[in-house]
Each structure stands twice: as structure tokens, then as C-alpha cells.
Design a protein around this motif. Sequence first.
Motif, PDB file in Angstrom:
ATOM      1  N   LEU A  67     -30.366  32.560   6.893  1.00  8.62           N
ATOM      2  CA  LEU A  67     -30.187  33.234   8.177  1.00  8.62           C
ATOM      3  C   LEU A  67     -29.298  32.401   9.091  1.00  8.62           C
ATOM      4  O   LEU A  67     -28.388  32.934   9.745  1.00  8.62           O
ATOM      5  CB  LEU A  67     -31.549  33.484   8.835  1.00  8.62           C
ATOM      6  CG  LEU A  67     -31.538  34.118  10.222  1.00  8.62           C
ATOM      7  CD1 LEU A  67     -30.763  35.428  10.240  1.00  8.62           C
ATOM      8  CD2 LEU A  67     -32.972  34.340  10.709  1.00  8.62           C
ATOM      9  N   VAL A  68     -29.532  31.098   9.137  1.00  8.90           N
ATOM     10  CA  VAL A  68     -28.674  30.206   9.926  1.00  8.90           C
ATOM     11  C   VAL A  68     -27.222  30.339   9.477  1.00  8.90           C
ATOM     12  O   VAL A  68     -26.299  30.450  10.297  1.00  8.90           O
ATOM     13  CB  VAL A  68     -29.151  28.747   9.800  1.00  8.90           C
ATOM     14  CG1 VAL A  68     -28.128  27.783  10.384  1.00  8.90           C
ATOM     15  CG2 VAL A  68     -30.493  28.566  10.505  1.00  8.90           C
ATOM     16  N   ASP A  69     -27.007  30.340   8.172  1.00  9.98           N
ATOM     17  CA  ASP A  69     -25.646  30.398   7.634  1.00  9.98           C
ATOM     18  C   ASP A  69     -24.948  31.718   7.961  1.00  9.98           C
ATOM     19  O   ASP A  69     -23.716  31.772   8.036  1.00  9.98           O
ATOM     20  CB  ASP A  69     -25.680  30.205   6.116  1.00  9.98           C
ATOM     21  CG  ASP A  69     -26.150  28.805   5.710  1.00  9.98           C
ATOM     22  OD1 ASP A  69     -26.129  27.898   6.575  1.00  9.98           O
ATOM     23  OD2 ASP A  69     -26.560  28.638   4.538  1.00  9.98           O
ATOM     24  N   ALA A  70     -25.729  32.792   8.153  1.00  8.47           N
ATOM     25  CA  ALA A  70     -25.148  34.106   8.446  1.00  8.47           C
ATOM     26  C   ALA A  70     -24.830  34.298   9.926  1.00  8.47           C
ATOM     27  O   ALA A  70     -24.122  35.249  10.275  1.00  8.47           O
ATOM     28  CB  ALA A  70     -26.102  35.205   7.980  1.00  8.47           C
ATOM     29  N   LEU A  71     -25.352  33.425  10.775  1.00 12.95           N
ATOM     30  CA  LEU A  71     -25.162  33.563  12.223  1.00 12.95           C
ATOM     31  C   LEU A  71     -23.995  32.699  12.694  1.00 12.95           C
ATOM     32  O   LEU A  71     -23.774  31.597  12.176  1.00 12.95           O
ATOM     33  CB  LEU A  71     -26.434  33.143  12.955  1.00 12.95           C
ATOM     34  CG  LEU A  71     -27.625  34.101  12.807  1.00 12.95           C
ATOM     35  CD1 LEU A  71     -28.929  33.402  13.180  1.00 12.95           C
ATOM     36  CD2 LEU A  71     -27.416  35.337  13.680  1.00 12.95           C
ATOM     37  N   PRO A  72     -23.227  33.158  13.687  1.00  9.93           N
ATOM     38  CA  PRO A  72     -22.063  32.410  14.143  1.00  9.93           C
ATOM     39  C   PRO A  72     -22.384  31.064  14.782  1.00  9.93           C
ATOM     40  O   PRO A  72     -21.600  30.121  14.673  1.00  9.93           O
ATOM     41  CB  PRO A  72     -21.419  33.357  15.176  1.00  9.93           C
ATOM     42  CG  PRO A  72     -21.893  34.720  14.790  1.00  9.93           C
ATOM     43  CD  PRO A  72     -23.282  34.514  14.264  1.00  9.93           C
ATOM     44  N   ASP A  73     -23.526  30.932  15.455  1.00 10.72           N
ATOM     45  CA  ASP A  73     -23.823  29.708  16.207  1.00 10.72           C
ATOM     46  C   ASP A  73     -25.332  29.452  16.158  1.00 10.72           C
ATOM     47  O   ASP A  73     -26.049  29.708  17.123  1.00 10.72           O
ATOM     48  CB  ASP A  73     -23.346  29.849  17.648  1.00 10.72           C
ATOM     49  CG  ASP A  73     -23.533  28.578  18.465  1.00 10.72           C
ATOM     50  OD1 ASP A  73     -23.910  27.542  17.884  1.00 10.72           O
ATOM     51  OD2 ASP A  73     -23.307  28.624  19.694  1.00 10.72           O
ATOM     52  N   ALA A  74     -25.808  28.948  15.008  1.00 13.45           N
ATOM     53  CA  ALA A  74     -27.252  28.816  14.827  1.00 13.45           C
ATOM     54  C   ALA A  74     -27.613  27.459  14.250  1.00 13.45           C
ATOM     55  O   ALA A  74     -26.819  26.824  13.549  1.00 13.45           O
ATOM     56  CB  ALA A  74     -27.778  29.918  13.898  1.00 13.45           C
TER      57      ALA A  74
END
Length: 263
Positions: free
Chosen positions: A228-235
Motif C-alpha cells: 500500500l505504501v508503494d502504491a501511494l505517491p507520498d506514504a
Amino acid sequence: MLAGLRCCICSRVHSLTSSTFASFDETELALHRMGEGRPVILVHGLFSNAHTNWIKFGHAQKLAEAGFEAIMPDLRGHGQSAAPQDPAAYPPDVLVRDLEALVAHLEVEDYDLVGFSLGSRTSARAVVEGLAPRRLVLSGMGLEGLAGWDRRAAFFIDAIDRFEQVRHGDPAFYAVSFMKTMKVDRPAMRLLLQSVDDTTAEDLKAVTMPTLVLCGADDRDNGDPQALVDALPDATLAEIPGTHMSSVTEPALGEGLVNFLSA
């Protein structure tokens, strides 16, 4: 009622108040507030409520101590909110529409948004649909938990349909036990489960604000938090002790919220 609860921290009194507001379709939803300062909206998980998710284990109190106002709705069909049993009361993305109605009711533009489990799914979906919090926290959530909802919903619908027959050892046992503890309105919940829409990895490109994925070290109920972190622009990812259920009881949950939202 929760109204009137008092906690005295560092000689400062934080009161918890409870009220209701009318959502987009006039359904009455319960709203609990603690503290004064920067607004942070906290959205609880499936079968739970604001008190169990945010108040009982001190997370709202920690936010109030840190100078935030914790604003905590009970979702439709949960807690002290109305639980209509008319299918028309559960259009697609109804929880997103309720969250949009809450933001409009509060008349806030500068706020933070926090979700846990179903609350994370609702919060992410609401941002994709146009809500714009300053910072976002998705707790108890992995990438797979945002899509493929039909399969996840089918598990809980089966638990509702077999409610009286489920025994220890059945995969649905803990879900049924939690529903019993929370005195869930099963017909309303069955309708609600069918209203949730998926959020894909492509959709997540719209979630551009700083986001914290906050997950129990032993929680993979909703998939892989790093994905999920990897799929988000700024996470960023932060892990705390616990499983999906026990992480809610950990002081580290409230501490993680304060640390991220105070930055």
C-alpha cells in the motif's frame, strides 16, 4: 450516552461530547468530540464504533493532549447512529457520502483524516472522490484490502447468515463473537456490506497528501501494508505491536497518530 465524560491531563480538562448530525439523506449519525485545536476526523472499523476504536484505549485522549480536536463519527449502522433497514438507505459508497456530509456539516477545510480498517477503506475512497485532508492515516490496511471487496464482504455476509450456527473453530467465529459483543444490527450490516466500492492501485494516484500506513506487526488481515505504501505517491509505513484486533488496544496506535499529525 458518552457526553459528560471527563479526563484531567496535566491540569487541563478535556470533555467528550456527543451529538448527532443529518447525513446527505437525513439519516441521523452520531458524532463524538474531544479536545480543542486542529480538527482530526477519525473513522472506525467494521462492527465497531468511535468509543471502542478511539476513546476506550486512550487514542482520542492522546490527540486532545497534543492540541487536536478528535472528531469521531459512528458509521451508519454502527454505535449510536441510525441503522436503517431499507435497501435504499445503502447506495454505492454510502459511507463515503456520509463522510463527505460530515465534512460539510463541520464546515472545515483544513483538517486531518484517520481511518482504521473499514474506516481506512472509506477514507481512501473519499480522498479519491475529492476530499482533501492535510494529512491522511490509513491504519489496519494493506493494498489488497482496498480492492476485491466482494470477496471480503462475502465472508462477513456468510457470518451474518450463519450467525446462530457458528461455533469455535469456524473461520467466522471471531467475526460473530465481535458482532455479539458490539450488539450489531445484522440486517442493516448486511445491506451496508454490499454498498462498499473498491479502490484500485490506479485510483490511489489521486491520494497525494502525506499519508501514514499504520499497521500491527502481525496484522495482514487486509493485505500487505508495504504494498500500500508503494502504491501511494507520498506514504510511509509505521508498525506497532499487535494483530488486526489487538493493535487497537495498543498505546502505540495513539502515539503514532500524534507523532505523524504533529509533524
